[in-house]
Design an enzyme around this catalytic site. Structure first.
Site, PDB file in Angstrom:
ATOM      1  N   GLY A  85      39.954  41.436  40.662  1.00  0.00           N
ATOM      2  CA  GLY A  85      40.883  42.293  39.893  1.00  0.00           C
ATOM      3  C   GLY A  85      41.318  42.168  38.994  1.00  0.00           C
ATOM      4  O   GLY A  85      40.609  41.878  37.673  1.00  0.00           O
ATOM      5  N   ILE A 114      41.251  39.592  31.252  1.00  0.00           N
ATOM      6  CA  ILE A 114      42.440  39.076  31.273  1.00  0.00           C
ATOM      7  C   ILE A 114      42.564  38.304  32.289  1.00  0.00           C
ATOM      8  O   ILE A 114      42.958  38.647  33.521  1.00  0.00           O
ATOM      9  CB  ILE A 114      43.202  40.305  31.412  1.00  0.00           C
ATOM     10  CG1 ILE A 114      43.219  41.197  30.280  1.00  0.00           C
ATOM     11  CG2 ILE A 114      44.751  40.241  31.200  1.00  0.00           C
ATOM     12  CD1 ILE A 114      43.479  42.861  29.253  1.00  0.00           C
ATOM     13  N   LYS A 148      40.364  33.182  46.312  1.00  0.00           N
ATOM     14  CA  LYS A 148      41.767  33.011  45.524  1.00  0.00           C
ATOM     15  C   LYS A 148      43.101  33.438  45.296  1.00  0.00           C
ATOM     16  O   LYS A 148      43.356  34.468  45.148  1.00  0.00           O
ATOM     17  CB  LYS A 148      41.312  32.825  43.842  1.00  0.00           C
ATOM     18  CG  LYS A 148      39.649  31.627  43.434  1.00  0.00           C
ATOM     19  CD  LYS A 148      40.726  31.434  41.637  1.00  0.00           C
ATOM     20  CE  LYS A 148      38.929  30.945  41.225  1.00  0.00           C
ATOM     21  NZ  LYS A 148      38.606  31.783  40.369  1.00  0.00           N
ATOM     22  N   GLY A 177      52.175  46.175  42.713  1.00  0.00           N
ATOM     23  CA  GLY A 177      51.934  47.638  41.055  1.00  0.00           C
ATOM     24  C   GLY A 177      50.296  47.805  41.701  1.00  0.00           C
ATOM     25  O   GLY A 177      49.218  48.160  42.278  1.00  0.00           O
ATOM     26  N   THR A 200      44.426  46.372  33.195  1.00  0.00           N
ATOM     27  CA  THR A 200      44.824  45.222  33.933  1.00  0.00           C
ATOM     28  C   THR A 200      46.010  45.159  34.685  1.00  0.00           C
ATOM     29  O   THR A 200      47.058  47.161  34.644  1.00  0.00           O
ATOM     30  CB  THR A 200      44.290  45.189  32.963  1.00  0.00           C
ATOM     31  OG1 THR A 200      45.157  42.938  33.360  1.00  0.00           O
ATOM     32  CG2 THR A 200      46.141  45.272  31.744  1.00  0.00           C
ATOM     33  N   ALA A 201      46.211  44.305  35.074  1.00  0.00           N
ATOM     34  CA  ALA A 201      47.906  44.415  36.019  1.00  0.00           C
ATOM     35  C   ALA A 201      48.993  45.236  35.754  1.00  0.00           C
ATOM     36  O   ALA A 201      50.197  46.016  35.509  1.00  0.00           O
ATOM     37  CB  ALA A 201      47.924  43.213  36.966  1.00  0.00           C
ATOM     38  N   PRO A 221      43.996  47.543  39.198  1.00  0.00           N
ATOM     39  CA  PRO A 221      45.275  46.458  39.736  1.00  0.00           C
ATOM     40  C   PRO A 221      45.580  46.701  41.375  1.00  0.00           C
ATOM     41  O   PRO A 221      46.468  45.898  42.157  1.00  0.00           O
ATOM     42  CB  PRO A 221      46.541  47.095  39.106  1.00  0.00           C
ATOM     43  CG  PRO A 221      45.836  48.183  38.531  1.00  0.00           C
ATOM     44  CD  PRO A 221      44.701  48.403  38.245  1.00  0.00           C
ATOM     45  N   MET A 249      51.253  35.689  36.924  1.00  0.00           N
ATOM     46  CA  MET A 249      51.250  34.559  37.698  1.00  0.00           C
ATOM     47  C   MET A 249      52.963  33.866  37.555  1.00  0.00           C
ATOM     48  O   MET A 249      52.545  32.449  37.114  1.00  0.00           O
ATOM     49  CB  MET A 249      50.119  33.378  36.954  1.00  0.00           C
ATOM     50  CG  MET A 249      48.671  34.902  37.560  1.00  0.00           C
ATOM     51  SD  MET A 249      47.749  33.094  37.083  1.00  0.00           S
ATOM     52  CE  MET A 249      47.065  33.682  35.730  1.00  0.00           C
ATOM     53  N   ASP A 271      41.055  43.758  34.786  1.00  0.00           N
ATOM     54  CA  ASP A 271      40.440  43.099  34.351  1.00  0.00           C
ATOM     55  C   ASP A 271      39.677  41.732  34.090  1.00  0.00           C
ATOM     56  O   ASP A 271      40.435  41.117  34.125  1.00  0.00           O
ATOM     57  CB  ASP A 271      40.750  43.562  32.820  1.00  0.00           C
ATOM     58  CG  ASP A 271      39.626  43.489  31.964  1.00  0.00           C
ATOM     59  OD1 ASP A 271      38.946  44.401  31.030  1.00  0.00           O
ATOM     60  OD2 ASP A 271      38.924  42.254  31.274  1.00  0.00           O
ATOM     61  N   ASP A 330      36.781  39.035  45.018  1.00  0.00           N
ATOM     62  CA  ASP A 330      38.535  37.878  45.054  1.00  0.00           C
ATOM     63  C   ASP A 330      39.441  39.123  45.739  1.00  0.00           C
ATOM     64  O   ASP A 330      39.110  39.711  45.727  1.00  0.00           O
ATOM     65  CB  ASP A 330      39.028  38.077  43.813  1.00  0.00           C
ATOM     66  CG  ASP A 330      38.179  36.576  42.354  1.00  0.00           C
ATOM     67  OD1 ASP A 330      37.471  36.351  43.051  1.00  0.00           O
ATOM     68  OD2 ASP A 330      38.876  36.574  41.509  1.00  0.00           O
TER      69      ASP A 330
HETATM   70  N1  SAH Z   1      42.068  40.069  36.352  1.00  0.00           N
HETATM   71  C1  SAH Z   1      43.851  40.562  36.418  1.00  0.00           C
HETATM   72  C2  SAH Z   1      44.608  39.126  36.524  1.00  0.00           C
HETATM   73  C3  SAH Z   1      44.684  38.197  37.360  1.00  0.00           C
HETATM   74  S1  SAH Z   1      45.918  36.250  37.173  1.00  0.00           S
HETATM   75  C4  SAH Z   1      44.489  41.694  35.343  1.00  0.00           C
HETATM   76  O1  SAH Z   1      43.258  41.795  34.535  1.00  0.00           O
HETATM   77  O2  SAH Z   1      45.189  42.529  36.476  1.00  0.00           O
HETATM   78  C5  SAH Z   1      46.519  37.519  38.172  1.00  0.00           C
HETATM   79  C6  SAH Z   1      47.494  37.630  38.656  1.00  0.00           C
HETATM   80  O3  SAH Z   1      47.546  39.298  38.185  1.00  0.00           O
HETATM   81  C7  SAH Z   1      48.346  37.758  39.751  1.00  0.00           C
HETATM   82  O4  SAH Z   1      49.577  36.384  40.326  1.00  0.00           O
HETATM   83  C8  SAH Z   1      49.350  38.785  39.431  1.00  0.00           C
HETATM   84  O5  SAH Z   1      50.805  38.267  38.391  1.00  0.00           O
HETATM   85  C9  SAH Z   1      49.277  39.484  38.748  1.00  0.00           C
HETATM   86  N2  SAH Z   1      48.671  41.034  39.114  1.00  0.00           N
HETATM   87  C10 SAH Z   1      47.314  41.163  39.666  1.00  0.00           C
HETATM   88  N3  SAH Z   1      47.348  42.500  40.777  1.00  0.00           N
HETATM   89  C11 SAH Z   1      48.460  42.948  40.314  1.00  0.00           C
HETATM   90  C12 SAH Z   1      49.453  43.705  40.891  1.00  0.00           C
HETATM   91  N4  SAH Z   1      49.271  44.464  41.482  1.00  0.00           N
HETATM   92  N5  SAH Z   1      51.194  43.845  40.815  1.00  0.00           N
HETATM   93  C13 SAH Z   1      51.651  42.646  39.844  1.00  0.00           C
HETATM   94  N6  SAH Z   1      50.881  42.014  39.776  1.00  0.00           N
HETATM   95  C14 SAH Z   1      49.341  41.972  39.980  1.00  0.00           C
END
Ligand code: SAH
Length: 258
Positions: A100, A105, A69, A211, A130-131, A24, A182, A102, A47
Protein backbone atom coordinates in the site's frame (compact mmCIF):
# COMPACT_ATOMS: atom_id res chain seq x y z
CA UNK A 1 -3.24 5.31 -19.99
CA UNK A 2 -0.96 4.15 -22.84
CA UNK A 3 -2.47 0.77 -23.61
CA UNK A 4 0.22 -0.12 -26.12
CA UNK A 5 2.93 0.10 -23.49
CA UNK A 6 0.83 -1.92 -21.08
CA UNK A 7 0.24 -4.83 -23.44
CA UNK A 8 3.63 -4.79 -25.16
CA UNK A 9 5.52 -6.33 -22.30
CA UNK A 10 3.59 -9.45 -21.38
CA UNK A 11 6.65 -11.34 -20.32
CA UNK A 12 8.76 -9.82 -17.61
CA UNK A 13 12.24 -10.98 -16.74
CA UNK A 14 12.22 -14.32 -14.94
CA UNK A 15 13.57 -14.67 -11.44
CA UNK A 16 13.20 -10.99 -10.63
CA UNK A 17 11.19 -9.04 -8.04
CA UNK A 18 9.51 -5.64 -8.49
CA UNK A 19 8.73 -3.90 -5.22
CA UNK A 20 5.79 -1.70 -6.11
CA UNK A 21 3.78 0.97 -4.33
CA UNK A 22 0.06 0.45 -4.99
CA UNK A 23 -0.96 3.91 -3.77
CA UNK A 24 -3.42 4.74 -1.01
CA UNK A 25 -6.55 3.02 -2.31
CA UNK A 26 -8.08 4.56 -5.44
CA UNK A 27 -6.84 2.17 -8.17
CA UNK A 28 -6.48 5.10 -10.58
CA UNK A 29 -3.68 6.46 -8.40
CA UNK A 30 -1.50 3.57 -9.48
CA UNK A 31 1.42 4.65 -11.68
CA UNK A 32 1.38 3.60 -15.33
CA UNK A 33 4.55 1.61 -14.64
CA UNK A 34 2.97 -0.23 -11.69
CA UNK A 35 -0.12 -1.10 -13.75
CA UNK A 36 2.03 -2.49 -16.57
CA UNK A 37 4.15 -4.63 -14.24
CA UNK A 38 1.15 -5.96 -12.28
CA UNK A 39 -0.49 -6.97 -15.56
CA UNK A 40 2.63 -8.85 -16.64
CA UNK A 41 3.78 -10.63 -13.49
CA UNK A 42 3.71 -14.41 -12.91
CA UNK A 43 3.20 -13.95 -9.17
CA UNK A 44 1.80 -11.17 -7.01
CA UNK A 45 2.45 -10.96 -3.28
CA UNK A 46 0.21 -8.27 -1.82
CA UNK A 47 -0.62 -6.64 1.48
CA UNK A 48 -3.82 -5.93 3.34
CA UNK A 49 -4.09 -2.32 2.14
CA UNK A 50 -3.88 -3.19 -1.56
CA UNK A 51 -7.39 -2.93 -3.01
CA UNK A 52 -9.14 -5.54 -5.13
CA UNK A 53 -9.34 -3.07 -8.01
CA UNK A 54 -5.57 -3.32 -8.15
CA UNK A 55 -5.04 -7.07 -7.77
CA UNK A 56 -7.72 -7.50 -10.47
CA UNK A 57 -5.18 -6.14 -12.96
CA UNK A 58 -3.12 -9.33 -12.57
CA UNK A 59 -3.11 -11.96 -15.32
CA UNK A 60 -5.83 -14.57 -14.79
CA UNK A 61 -3.16 -17.26 -14.50
CA UNK A 62 -0.94 -15.27 -12.13
CA UNK A 63 -0.29 -16.67 -8.68
CA UNK A 64 -1.86 -14.31 -6.12
CA UNK A 65 -0.51 -14.54 -2.60
CA UNK A 66 -1.96 -12.52 0.27
CA UNK A 67 0.75 -11.59 2.75
CA UNK A 68 -1.58 -9.74 5.06
CA UNK A 69 -0.68 -7.41 7.88
CA UNK A 70 -3.43 -5.68 9.68
CA UNK A 71 -2.40 -4.01 12.92
CA UNK A 72 -1.74 -6.82 15.43
CA UNK A 73 -3.08 -9.51 13.07
CA UNK A 74 -0.03 -10.33 11.04
CA UNK A 75 -0.78 -13.03 8.52
CA UNK A 76 2.74 -13.91 7.45
CA UNK A 77 5.69 -12.95 9.65
CA UNK A 78 8.08 -10.54 7.91
CA UNK A 79 10.78 -13.19 7.65
CA UNK A 80 8.42 -15.59 5.86
CA UNK A 81 7.50 -12.86 3.38
CA UNK A 82 11.18 -12.16 2.72
CA UNK A 83 11.82 -15.87 2.12
CA UNK A 84 8.70 -16.28 0.01
CA UNK A 85 9.94 -13.60 -2.41
CA UNK A 86 13.27 -15.40 -2.69
CA UNK A 87 11.58 -18.77 -3.30
CA UNK A 88 9.24 -17.42 -5.99
CA UNK A 89 12.09 -15.68 -7.81
CA UNK A 90 14.21 -18.84 -7.61
CA UNK A 91 11.35 -20.77 -9.24
CA UNK A 92 12.00 -18.51 -12.22
CA UNK A 93 8.90 -16.38 -11.81
CA UNK A 94 8.54 -12.66 -12.36
CA UNK A 95 7.34 -11.48 -8.97
CA UNK A 96 5.51 -8.29 -8.09
CA UNK A 97 5.58 -7.42 -4.41
CA UNK A 98 2.74 -4.94 -3.92
CA UNK A 99 2.51 -2.67 -0.92
CA UNK A 100 0.00 0.00 0.00
CA UNK A 101 1.10 3.59 -0.59
CA UNK A 102 4.82 3.92 -1.19
CA UNK A 103 6.98 0.87 -0.41
CA UNK A 104 9.71 2.97 1.21
CA UNK A 105 7.41 4.84 3.61
CA UNK A 106 6.58 2.71 6.65
CA UNK A 107 6.37 -0.25 4.31
CA UNK A 108 9.34 -2.36 5.39
CA UNK A 109 10.26 -2.44 1.72
CA UNK A 110 13.89 -1.92 2.65
CA UNK A 111 13.98 -5.09 4.75
CA UNK A 112 12.55 -7.18 1.92
CA UNK A 113 15.10 -5.81 -0.53
CA UNK A 114 17.98 -6.55 1.82
CA UNK A 115 17.00 -10.21 1.82
CA UNK A 116 16.87 -10.19 -1.99
CA UNK A 117 20.36 -8.68 -2.06
CA UNK A 118 21.61 -11.41 0.32
CA UNK A 119 20.34 -14.07 -2.08
CA UNK A 120 21.50 -12.30 -5.25
CA UNK A 121 17.95 -11.81 -6.62
CA UNK A 122 17.63 -8.86 -9.03
CA UNK A 123 14.95 -6.29 -8.25
CA UNK A 124 13.49 -2.90 -9.13
CA UNK A 125 11.47 -0.46 -7.02
CA UNK A 126 8.44 1.50 -8.21
CA UNK A 127 7.31 4.33 -5.92
CA UNK A 128 3.67 4.89 -5.10
CA UNK A 129 1.47 7.71 -3.82
CA UNK A 130 1.85 7.57 -0.07
CA UNK A 131 -1.21 7.76 2.19
CA UNK A 132 -0.31 11.26 3.39
CA UNK A 133 -0.35 12.63 -0.17
CA UNK A 134 -3.50 10.74 -1.10
CA UNK A 135 -5.41 11.74 2.04
CA UNK A 136 -4.28 15.38 1.86
CA UNK A 137 -5.28 15.67 -1.80
CA UNK A 138 -8.68 14.00 -1.37
CA UNK A 139 -9.45 15.78 1.92
CA UNK A 140 -8.48 19.20 0.65
CA UNK A 141 -5.59 20.20 2.82
CA UNK A 142 -2.24 20.85 1.19
CA UNK A 143 0.55 19.41 3.34
CA UNK A 144 2.55 22.62 2.94
CA UNK A 145 1.24 26.12 2.27
CA UNK A 146 3.09 29.42 2.35
CA UNK A 147 0.75 30.82 5.01
CA UNK A 148 0.57 27.70 7.16
CA UNK A 149 3.41 25.20 7.00
CA UNK A 150 6.92 25.33 5.58
CA UNK A 151 7.67 21.76 6.53
CA UNK A 152 5.91 18.42 6.74
CA UNK A 153 6.95 15.38 8.74
CA UNK A 154 5.71 11.82 8.29
CA UNK A 155 5.98 9.86 11.49
CA UNK A 156 4.81 6.51 12.80
CA UNK A 157 2.43 6.54 15.75
CA UNK A 158 2.74 2.81 16.17
CA UNK A 159 2.84 1.83 19.82
CA UNK A 160 5.80 -0.13 21.09
CA UNK A 161 5.28 -1.54 24.58
CA UNK A 162 2.26 0.75 25.00
CA UNK A 163 4.19 3.99 24.42
CA UNK A 164 5.13 6.16 21.46
CA UNK A 165 8.78 7.18 21.64
CA UNK A 166 9.14 10.17 19.38
CA UNK A 167 11.14 13.37 19.28
CA UNK A 168 8.23 15.47 20.60
CA UNK A 169 10.08 18.82 20.77
CA UNK A 170 10.94 18.48 17.06
CA UNK A 171 7.37 17.52 16.14
CA UNK A 172 5.63 20.23 18.14
CA UNK A 173 7.07 23.11 16.12
CA UNK A 174 4.98 25.92 14.67
CA UNK A 175 4.42 26.29 10.89
CA UNK A 176 4.74 22.56 10.49
CA UNK A 177 2.39 19.79 9.38
CA UNK A 178 2.81 16.44 11.10
CA UNK A 179 1.24 13.31 9.65
CA UNK A 180 1.03 10.29 11.95
CA UNK A 181 0.70 6.93 10.21
CA UNK A 182 -0.70 4.05 12.31
CA UNK A 183 -1.54 6.53 15.06
CA UNK A 184 -5.19 5.89 15.88
CA UNK A 185 -4.46 3.62 18.85
CA UNK A 186 -2.06 6.21 20.25
CA UNK A 187 -4.11 9.35 19.50
CA UNK A 188 -4.52 10.25 23.18
CA UNK A 189 -0.80 10.07 23.82
CA UNK A 190 0.04 11.90 20.58
CA UNK A 191 -2.26 14.85 21.33
CA UNK A 192 -1.16 15.01 24.96
CA UNK A 193 2.53 15.13 24.01
CA UNK A 194 2.07 17.68 21.22
CA UNK A 195 0.31 20.00 23.71
CA UNK A 196 2.82 19.28 26.49
CA UNK A 197 5.62 20.26 24.10
CA UNK A 198 4.17 23.63 23.27
CA UNK A 199 1.43 23.44 20.63
CA UNK A 200 -1.83 25.17 21.60
CA UNK A 201 -4.71 22.80 22.37
CA UNK A 202 -6.67 24.66 19.64
CA UNK A 203 -4.23 23.50 16.92
CA UNK A 204 -6.30 21.95 14.14
CA UNK A 205 -6.05 18.18 13.86
CA UNK A 206 -7.85 15.69 11.65
CA UNK A 207 -8.21 11.99 11.07
CA UNK A 208 -8.62 10.69 7.55
CA UNK A 209 -9.80 7.11 7.21
CA UNK A 210 -9.79 5.09 3.99
CA UNK A 211 -8.43 8.08 2.14
CA UNK A 212 -9.06 8.19 -1.65
CA UNK A 213 -11.65 5.39 -1.41
CA UNK A 214 -15.40 5.92 -1.89
CA UNK A 215 -16.00 5.60 1.86
CA UNK A 216 -13.30 8.11 2.86
CA UNK A 217 -14.06 9.80 6.18
CA UNK A 218 -12.49 13.01 7.48
CA UNK A 219 -12.90 13.87 11.15
CA UNK A 220 -12.05 17.46 12.03
CA UNK A 221 -11.01 18.46 15.54
CA UNK A 222 -8.22 20.11 17.51
CA UNK A 223 -5.40 18.60 19.53
CA UNK A 224 -7.56 19.16 22.59
CA UNK A 225 -10.65 17.43 21.23
CA UNK A 226 -9.32 14.78 18.84
CA UNK A 227 -9.04 11.84 21.27
CA UNK A 228 -12.68 12.25 22.37
CA UNK A 229 -13.84 12.72 18.78
CA UNK A 230 -12.07 9.49 17.79
CA UNK A 231 -13.65 7.62 20.72
CA UNK A 232 -17.15 8.98 19.96
CA UNK A 233 -16.95 8.23 16.24
CA UNK A 234 -15.46 4.77 16.69
CA UNK A 235 -13.23 5.50 13.69
CA UNK A 236 -10.86 2.61 12.99
CA UNK A 237 -7.62 2.12 11.03
CA UNK A 238 -6.45 2.52 8.34
CA UNK A 239 -6.35 6.18 9.16
CA UNK A 240 -3.89 9.03 9.41
CA UNK A 241 -3.75 11.81 11.98
CA UNK A 242 -2.83 15.18 10.51
CA UNK A 243 -1.81 18.00 12.84
CA UNK A 244 -1.34 21.62 11.78
CA UNK A 245 -3.22 24.67 10.61
CA UNK A 246 -3.39 23.37 7.00
CA UNK A 247 -6.26 21.20 8.27
CA UNK A 248 -8.40 24.36 8.39
CA UNK A 249 -8.20 24.60 4.60
CA UNK A 250 -10.47 21.55 4.38
CA UNK A 251 -13.46 23.86 4.84
CA UNK A 252 -12.68 25.59 1.52
CA UNK A 253 -10.73 23.02 -0.47
CA UNK A 254 -12.53 19.77 0.22
CA UNK A 255 -13.96 18.34 -3.02
CA UNK A 256 -14.05 14.55 -2.76
CA UNK A 257 -16.42 14.03 0.16
CA UNK A 258 -18.95 16.55 -1.15
N1 SAH B 1 3.50 2.38 2.84
C1 SAH B 1 2.24 2.99 3.20
C2 SAH B 1 2.06 3.06 4.71
C3 SAH B 1 2.03 1.73 5.40
S1 SAH B 1 1.71 1.87 7.11
C4 SAH B 1 2.11 4.36 2.56
O1 SAH B 1 3.09 4.89 2.00
O2 SAH B 1 1.03 4.94 2.59
C5 SAH B 1 -0.03 1.65 7.17
C6 SAH B 1 -0.68 2.93 7.62
O3 SAH B 1 -0.79 3.84 6.53
C7 SAH B 1 -2.11 2.78 8.10
O4 SAH B 1 -2.15 2.34 9.44
C8 SAH B 1 -2.60 4.20 7.97
O5 SAH B 1 -2.10 5.01 9.02
C9 SAH B 1 -1.93 4.64 6.69
N2 SAH B 1 -2.81 4.46 5.51
C10 SAH B 1 -2.60 3.66 4.46
N3 SAH B 1 -3.58 3.80 3.54
C11 SAH B 1 -4.43 4.71 4.05
C12 SAH B 1 -5.64 5.30 3.58
N4 SAH B 1 -6.17 4.96 2.40
N5 SAH B 1 -6.25 6.21 4.35
C13 SAH B 1 -5.72 6.58 5.54
N6 SAH B 1 -4.58 6.06 6.03
C14 SAH B 1 -3.94 5.14 5.29
Amino acid sequence: MPNDTMTQEKTLAAGKVWLIGAGPGDPELLTVKAARLIAGADALVYDHLVGKGITDLARPDARLIYAGKEASRHTLPQESINNLLVDLAREGLSVVRLKGGDPFIFGRGGEELETLVDFGIPFEVVPGVTAASGCAAYSGFPLTHRDHAQAVTFVTGHLKDGTVNLDWPALARPCHTVVFYMGIGAAGEICRQMIAHGLPAQTPAAVVRNGTLPDQQTLLATLGTLPDRIAESGIKPPALIVVGSVVDLHARLSWFER
